[in-house]
Enzyme design. Structure first.
Site, PDB file in Angstrom:
ATOM      1  N   ASN A   8      -5.145  -6.527  -0.285  1.00 31.81           N
ATOM      2  CA  ASN A   8      -4.979  -6.545   1.201  1.00 31.81           C
ATOM      3  C   ASN A   8      -6.260  -7.416   1.820  1.00 31.81           C
ATOM      4  OD1 ASN A   8      -4.351  -6.592   3.997  1.00 31.81           O
ATOM      5  ND2 ASN A   8      -3.845  -4.380   3.985  1.00 31.81           N
ATOM      6  N   ASP A 146       4.705  -9.249   4.987  1.00 30.60           N
ATOM      7  CA  ASP A 146       5.112  -8.081   5.938  1.00 30.60           C
ATOM      8  C   ASP A 146       6.494  -8.259   6.586  1.00 30.60           C
ATOM      9  OD1 ASP A 146       3.093  -6.984   5.435  1.00 30.60           O
ATOM     10  OD2 ASP A 146       2.455  -6.393   7.755  1.00 30.60           O
ATOM     11  N   GLY A 208       1.170   4.521  13.015  1.00 30.87           N
ATOM     12  CA  GLY A 208      -0.344   4.518  12.937  1.00 30.87           C
ATOM     13  C   GLY A 208      -0.759   4.234  14.374  1.00 30.87           C
ATOM     14  N   ASN A 209      -2.048   3.437  14.060  1.00 27.21           N
ATOM     15  CA  ASN A 209      -2.619   2.794  15.049  1.00 27.21           C
ATOM     16  C   ASN A 209      -1.696   1.596  15.506  1.00 27.21           C
ATOM     17  OD1 ASN A 209      -4.777   2.714  17.144  1.00 27.21           O
ATOM     18  ND2 ASN A 209      -5.582   0.790  15.758  1.00 27.21           N
TER      19      ASN A 209
END
Length: 397
Positions: A8, A146, A208-209
């Site tokens: 990543n 994604d 998450g964030n």
């Protein structure tokens, strides 16, 4: 058995995980941070212990060379010939990619073209791909997008109510993100429920964030909260989520900011940080709420209420749900947020157990056995999904 690296790559970082496949054993993992600066940080886990080194890593190619050197130096691989495949996370696959794909020159050109849609992410992902190609040119490499999981959304979910020619000419539509995570946790939920995924209607809450909710019916994404970009949807750490689009020219007029500056505020200074004025971290905000901070309470109420909007909407879309899944940093680790999201959902068959909910970062059913809708905490594992796709597509024995 084959060794596969999941990568990543960010603009100044490189996250990696090495798997023995098909057993899915993690041999090592690590992170290179602050690439391009003199005090770059290289972290790798060897035999369960973290090794950290601060050094000058000027670019991703140097980071890749250092990573491969560390693998052989530490005896994690005897030689680089043991590496059978590399999987790269790529943020945006547009409409072009509904699945992961073996990387060739044409795919690279497509990813580059799609950089228009993800200017912060795709160029960095490309840099990572090219850095590995320089060092391991003959090793099969796979791009895992994604957006791919959400390519099953119907037009009624992905089209915006704008002139249709904007979609035809410019590709303006909802794409959705966190697809690899939503795919992993919904497939895992089906395993835990002991039912074929084709028979299930699932709500996946990746909190998450960055945060997104996905409606997954029969193993396919039929809607998700993020949109053309990851700015849309629920309130996030620093991102606004959905707002009235007419606010953008209004804010420009009132503040004298350019459109780029306003969009930067929406991405980096809004969400929980904007509402509280001091933090994007829910742990800080929960602690402040306990001290009686009004803005902390309001921010948390906003966060939960936006999630409720999607739970209600997607439950209606699927005519009921079999399970709600919580994943990612907040979803996996915040019992308080899970409790607030689930409170009051008895009308739709949700009965959760406060004691069972007291779990952090591990798989667990947190609903009562008699609850018609099961509630499951599932730590996400995007890296293993990447490794599985490399094994599937890379012709690796």
């Amino acid at each position: 058995m084959s060794k596969i690296i999941a990568i990543n790559a960010g603009s100044s970082s490189l996250k990696f995980q090495l798997f023995e496949m098909p057993s899915e054993t993690v041999l090592t993992k690590g992170l290179v941070e602050r690439i391009g600066l003199e005090d770059s940080i290289f972290t790798i886990t060897v035999n369960g212990e973290k090794q950290k080194e601060i050094t000058n890593i000027p670019d991703h190619a140097v980071a890749v060379n250092m990573l491969l050197k560390k693998l052989t130096e530490n005896g994690i691989v005897k030689s680089l010939d043991e590496i059978g495949g590399i999987g790269h996370r790529v943020v945006h696959g547009g409409e072009k990619f509904a699945d992961s794909v073996l990387i060739d020159a044409e795919v690279l050109a497509d990813i580059e073209e799609l950089s228009d849609l993800a200017p912060l992410h795709n160029p960095a992902n490309l840099v990572g791909i090219k850095a590995f190609q320089e060092v391991l040119p003959n090793v099969p490499a796979v791009a895992v997008f994604d957006t791919a999981f959400h390519q099953t959304m119907p037009e009624s979910a992905f089209l915006y109510s704008l002139p249709y020619e904007y979609y035809e000419k410019f590709g303006i539509r909802k794409y959705g993100f966190h697809g690899t995570s939503h795919k992993y946790v919904t497939e895992r939920a089906a395993e835990l429920l002991g039912r074929p995924i084709e028979s299930l209607s699932l709500l996946s809450c990746h909190l998450g964030n960055g945060a997104s909710i996905a409606a997954v019916e029969g193993g396919k994404s039929i809607d998700t909260s993020m949109g053309f970009t990851p700015l849309a949807g629920v309130t996030m750490g620093t991102r606004s989520g959905n707002i009235d689009p007419a606010l953008i020219p209004y804010i420009m007029e009132k503040t004298g900011q350019t459109v780029e500056e306003v969009v930067s505020v929406l991405n980096k200074k809004s969400g929980m940080l904007g509402l509280t004025g001091y933090s994007s971290d829910l742990r800080d905000i929960i602690a402040k709420e306990e001290e009686g901070d009004h803005r902390a309470k309001v921010a948390l109420d906003v966060f939960v209420s936006r999630i409720h909007k999607y739970i209600g909407s997607y439950t209606a879309r699927m005519k009921g749900v079999d399970a709600i899944i919580f994943t990612a940093g907040v979803g996996e680790n915040s019992a308080i947020i899970r409790e607030r999201v689930l409170e009051g959902l008895e009308y739709m068959g949700v009965y959760f157990d406060v004691k069972r909910n007291n779990v952090f970062g591990e798989e667990a059913f947190i609903s009562f056995p008699h609850s018609p809708v099961k509630i499951i905490v599932i730590p996400t594992d995007e890296e293993v999904m990447i490794a599985r796709d490399v094994l599937r597509l890379g012709d690796i024995g």
